[in-house]
Scaffold this active site. Sequence first.
Site: not given
Length: 233
Positions: A16, A103
């Site tokens: 990202h 994550e």
Amino acid sequence: MPDKDAGTPRVFLYRHGQTEWSQNGKYTGKTELPLLPEGRKQVLASGKLIVGHGKLIDPTKLAHVFISPRERAKETFDLAFADDDKETLEKEGKVTETEKIAEWGYGDYEGMLTHEIKALRKERGLDKEKGWDIWRDGCEGGESAQEVTDRLDSLIEDIHSFQAANMHGEKACDIVLVAHGHSLRAFVKRWLKYPMDFSLQMMLEPGGVGVLSYAHHNVNEPAVMVGIGFPYE
């Protein structure tokens, strides 16, 4: 000389774009942060160059896109892919949001800097013999290295289910993972069958893309594509 690996399926790692915390070096796990304007530009730039029909990441050649459920990852997918391609992929059931590629769960260390984490652990009487290493020690109140290993290994099994029967390009079945700096680097270690604490220095810039594949058209020989050949007419 013919390309001996032509047609071998690939896995694209799409990180990202920049957020406020990634820019400042803060550990960002479950905290929802939007992309910065710079982060949006990073993703739009890489998407324009490599995502689209006839480009490196060709939506028509994808078997699946796995996206972290965090908003910054979903925004990255939304920016990188054209609207009609997203619509087609979603209509065909080829897009999945999954915690498997989320994550690392930082727990007590969420929002902290590395030196702050080390100071906190010292206060708690930890790391007397060796300094903190997330790849070995994991995170208090968050995920251990083994927990991250287990979910990434499960995702790799999912990917193999798409690709194992298509090692010579019998069917176009590239995969895209849209996720985060730590989880994608951890994925590389597990892809290569290294333990999480194996010393392997890696870098993946915000909005950047890495590529994995297989050597010798063999699903049991996972590899990193150090150099990428771009499509041409």
